[in-house]
Design an enzyme around this catalytic site. Sequence first.
Site, PDB file in Angstrom:
ATOM      1  N   SER A 198      35.833  34.124  32.137  1.00  0.00           N
ATOM      2  CA  SER A 198      34.477  33.629  32.386  1.00  0.00           C
ATOM      3  C   SER A 198      33.829  34.414  33.512  1.00  0.00           C
ATOM      4  O   SER A 198      34.487  35.183  34.212  1.00  0.00           O
ATOM      5  CB  SER A 198      34.507  32.135  32.743  1.00  0.00           C
ATOM      6  OG  SER A 198      34.973  31.962  34.074  1.00  0.00           O
ATOM      7  N   SER A 256      32.494  33.256  36.334  1.00  0.00           N
ATOM      8  CA  SER A 256      32.307  32.445  37.543  1.00  0.00           C
ATOM      9  C   SER A 256      32.523  33.219  38.841  1.00  0.00           C
ATOM     10  O   SER A 256      32.083  32.774  39.896  1.00  0.00           O
ATOM     11  CB  SER A 256      33.243  31.235  37.513  1.00  0.00           C
ATOM     12  OG  SER A 256      34.592  31.624  37.647  1.00  0.00           O
ATOM     13  N   LYS A 312      39.422  31.014  41.386  1.00  0.00           N
ATOM     14  CA  LYS A 312      38.259  30.838  42.253  1.00  0.00           C
ATOM     15  C   LYS A 312      38.600  31.377  43.642  1.00  0.00           C
ATOM     16  O   LYS A 312      39.723  31.779  43.918  1.00  0.00           O
ATOM     17  CB  LYS A 312      37.878  29.356  42.379  1.00  0.00           C
ATOM     18  CG  LYS A 312      37.646  28.625  41.061  1.00  0.00           C
ATOM     19  CD  LYS A 312      36.386  29.049  40.357  1.00  0.00           C
ATOM     20  CE  LYS A 312      36.228  28.295  39.029  1.00  0.00           C
ATOM     21  NZ  LYS A 312      35.054  28.757  38.250  1.00  0.00           N
ATOM     22  N   SER A 332      29.343  28.383  37.974  1.00  0.00           N
ATOM     23  CA  SER A 332      30.754  28.208  38.280  1.00  0.00           C
ATOM     24  C   SER A 332      31.084  26.719  38.342  1.00  0.00           C
ATOM     25  O   SER A 332      30.485  25.973  39.116  1.00  0.00           O
ATOM     26  CB  SER A 332      31.105  28.867  39.624  1.00  0.00           C
ATOM     27  OG  SER A 332      32.438  28.579  39.996  1.00  0.00           O
TER      28      SER A 332
END
Length: 261
Positions: A49, A51, A115, A207
């Site tokens: 993704s 994010s 993250k 995100s």
Amino acid sequence: MNHEGKSLAKPAETGAWASIRETLKVGIQALLIALVVRTLLFQPFNIPSGSLVPTLLIGDYLFVSKYSYGYSKFSLPLSEYIPIEANGRVWAAQPKRGDIAVFKLPKDNSTDYIKRVIGLPGDKIQMIDGVLNINGQPVKRERIADYETTDAYGQPTKVPQYLETLPNGVVHNVIERDGDNGFWDRTELYTVPAGHFFMMGDNRDNSTDSRDLANVGYVPFANFVGRAEMIFFSIDEGTPAWQVWNWPAHVRWTRLFSTIH
């Protein structure tokens, strides 16, 4: 003649079985080495993704160091099927603010998320008009050249980009696709519980992270898998990595073997 035929066939049969056994032995040894490396040292991970854009892009393949934070149940392959509690770590080393880390989503303890570590245990975190605040102090950010990307319809567009400097001196890029008016640009005040961390993406308006308490929330230390270290391969979004014939045109050559920060 029959006696001679048998005596000639027997050595050939023995040699064939010896070759098979040797092949199996080498194969098993290779699998064991790979398992040890993946469990204790490095695990490959690909970015699914956007994010962490602009730091990490969809199609990046990277190595995650398993030893950086010590080992927990979630350091093991197929950890979701291991019937033991994840109550701690062996040789634990606390994540540092600014690390990009892979962790198991607390909601199901099986989905891999990646993250950036923003909040440490006891920190107070809040987004105020697009500005990250840590323990009551706004984090320094500097506007730089807009980031070139695509919109929801695949059309080229430019979005605001900043250099953000965390309290411990880690500097990284963030983007604000919706300016400072995104859904998560104004939040409640979060207090990070003991033994937990607050994780956020660098693509602040795109995100799903710790700001969303219902779906991610605070991440227990035990759920950390490892720290992202290096991009070993990168290919344009939408181009399968196995299509070797597309590599010359679609591999992002400048990103290969680059460190992650």
